[in-house]
Design a protein around this motif. Structure first.
Motif, PDB file in Angstrom:
ATOM      1  N   ASP A 117      -3.562  -1.627  -7.980  1.00  0.00           N
ATOM      2  CA  ASP A 117      -4.908  -2.045  -7.578  1.00  0.00           C
ATOM      3  C   ASP A 117      -5.331  -3.317  -8.295  1.00  0.00           C
ATOM      4  O   ASP A 117      -6.407  -3.408  -8.887  1.00  0.00           O
ATOM      5  CB  ASP A 117      -5.912  -0.913  -7.822  1.00  0.00           C
ATOM      6  CG  ASP A 117      -5.807   0.172  -6.755  1.00  0.00           C
ATOM      7  OD1 ASP A 117      -5.361  -0.130  -5.635  1.00  0.00           O
ATOM      8  OD2 ASP A 117      -6.160   1.330  -7.045  1.00  0.00           O
ATOM      9  N   ARG A 172      -8.713  -2.745  -1.235  1.00  0.00           N
ATOM     10  CA  ARG A 172      -7.399  -2.304  -0.777  1.00  0.00           C
ATOM     11  C   ARG A 172      -7.176  -2.666   0.685  1.00  0.00           C
ATOM     12  O   ARG A 172      -6.135  -3.185   1.071  1.00  0.00           O
ATOM     13  CB  ARG A 172      -7.266  -0.784  -0.951  1.00  0.00           C
ATOM     14  CG  ARG A 172      -7.125  -0.314  -2.381  1.00  0.00           C
ATOM     15  CD  ARG A 172      -7.098   1.202  -2.439  1.00  0.00           C
ATOM     16  NE  ARG A 172      -6.930   1.698  -3.796  1.00  0.00           N
ATOM     17  CZ  ARG A 172      -7.022   2.974  -4.137  1.00  0.00           C
ATOM     18  NH1 ARG A 172      -7.307   3.883  -3.210  1.00  0.00           N
ATOM     19  NH2 ARG A 172      -6.846   3.358  -5.376  1.00  0.00           N
ATOM     20  N   LYS A 196       0.854  -1.176   0.000  1.00  0.00           N
ATOM     21  CA  LYS A 196       0.000   0.000   0.000  1.00  0.00           C
ATOM     22  C   LYS A 196       0.893   1.230   0.000  1.00  0.00           C
ATOM     23  O   LYS A 196       1.717   1.426   0.893  1.00  0.00           O
ATOM     24  CB  LYS A 196      -0.886   0.010   1.244  1.00  0.00           C
ATOM     25  CG  LYS A 196      -1.766   1.248   1.361  1.00  0.00           C
ATOM     26  CD  LYS A 196      -2.408   1.315   2.745  1.00  0.00           C
ATOM     27  CE  LYS A 196      -3.198   2.598   2.922  1.00  0.00           C
ATOM     28  NZ  LYS A 196      -3.686   2.775   4.302  1.00  0.00           N
TER      29      LYS A 196
END
Length: 288
Positions: A61, A243, A42
């Motif tokens: 993503d 996410r 991330k």
């Protein structure tokens, strides 16, 4: 899944700026950080890779994105990003910086909201040479031995670089932001949603904030995103859910509340409709 909050501080190349610039990997990345960067992680900062020649495939993503020479790929804070793992790397420049560094720049850069939903930028031959020159000068500034360069000089180069990115981003889609009030409204819509993502906006209240009618907002979002404002907001929340599942061990109830849903069962059904998978199946497939 790696969450790399604060990592830009360990890689920074200026004592007063959270900024890292590399040319053809000349500056080695600490092995423990490199190991994490080669896995899905991330992003906690803005990250750009400009490729001079050849081609490389990145993942953003969960989607593979390939860039070739004269193209740039960028990742934004909170996106899930993965660098290519091949041993041979083509000539490239990389720059990363956080929000605190961005806030010091005199200009704003609408492309960082990614209104056109593309993480790549293509440069024409003249722009390519300008971008390469600014990158090279910025790299030399930061990595020449001696006294660190003045902060304002480094920021001036970074501002020029992002100005080139911003211009090419919109030109590649024949969108001129200054002369396109609809695009400005779409960017404002995205910003309004992103600023308070988990507040479960309704379309009417956002339209009022933007001094628009719901029908005019619908037309603008449909034109640039291909979906209605409500669909866009739902899709954005489902992306955020994916996410978070990449780097956290939320329960269904915790994740639902984290994203502003009061009904975990409704959230579960929505997630399955969007992804085609239940949350438990998604976790089993994506957690290593």
């Amino acid at each position: 899944m790696q969450e790399l909050a604060g990592i830009i501080n360990r890689m920074k190349h200026h004592p007063r700026l959270e900024l890292t610039v590399n040319e053809n990997c000349q500056v080695a990345v600490p092995p423990d950080i490199l190991e994490k960067l080669l896995q899905p992680h991330k992003l906690s900062f803005y990250y750009f890779v400009f490729l001079e020649e050849g081609s490389e495939t990145y993942k953003i993503d969960l989607q593979d994105i390939t860039i070739a020479g004269s193209q740039l790929i960028f990742g934004l804070p909170n996106q899930i990003f993965c660098n290519p793992t091949q041993v041979h790397h083509y000539p490239n420049y990389k720059v990363g910086f956080d929000e605190s560094t961005l806030a010091l720049l005199p200009n704003s850069f609408p492309f960082l909201l990614n209104p056109l939903n593309t993480n790549t930028i293509t440069f024409d031959p003249e722009a390519k040479e300008r971008v390469k020159s600014v990158f090279s000068n910025l790299f030399q500034l930061l990595h020449t031995k001696g006294k660190p360069p003045k902060t304002e000089i480094v920021l001036a180069h970074l501002n020029t670089l992002l100005t080139e990115f911003n211009s090419a981003y919109f030109e590649q889609s024949n969108q001129v932001i200054v002369a396109n009030p609809k695009l400005n409204k779409y960017i404002a819509f995205k910003l309004a949603v992103e600023t308070h993502l988990t507040e479960q906006h309704d379309v009417h209240s956002i339209a009022e904030k933007l001094n628009m009618t719901t029908s005019s907002l619908y037309g603008v979002v449909k034109e640039f995103a291909g979906v209605s404002p409500k669909e866009w907001m739902t899709n954005r929340l489902m992306l955020e859910a994916q996410r978070k599942l990449q780097y956290s061990n939320f329960s269904v109830k915790e994740l639902a509340y984290e994203l502003g849903f009061n009904d975990p069962d409704y959230f579960s059904r929505l997630f399955k409709k969007y992804t085609g998978k239940s949350i438990s199946t998604y976790l089993a497939e994506h957690h290593d």
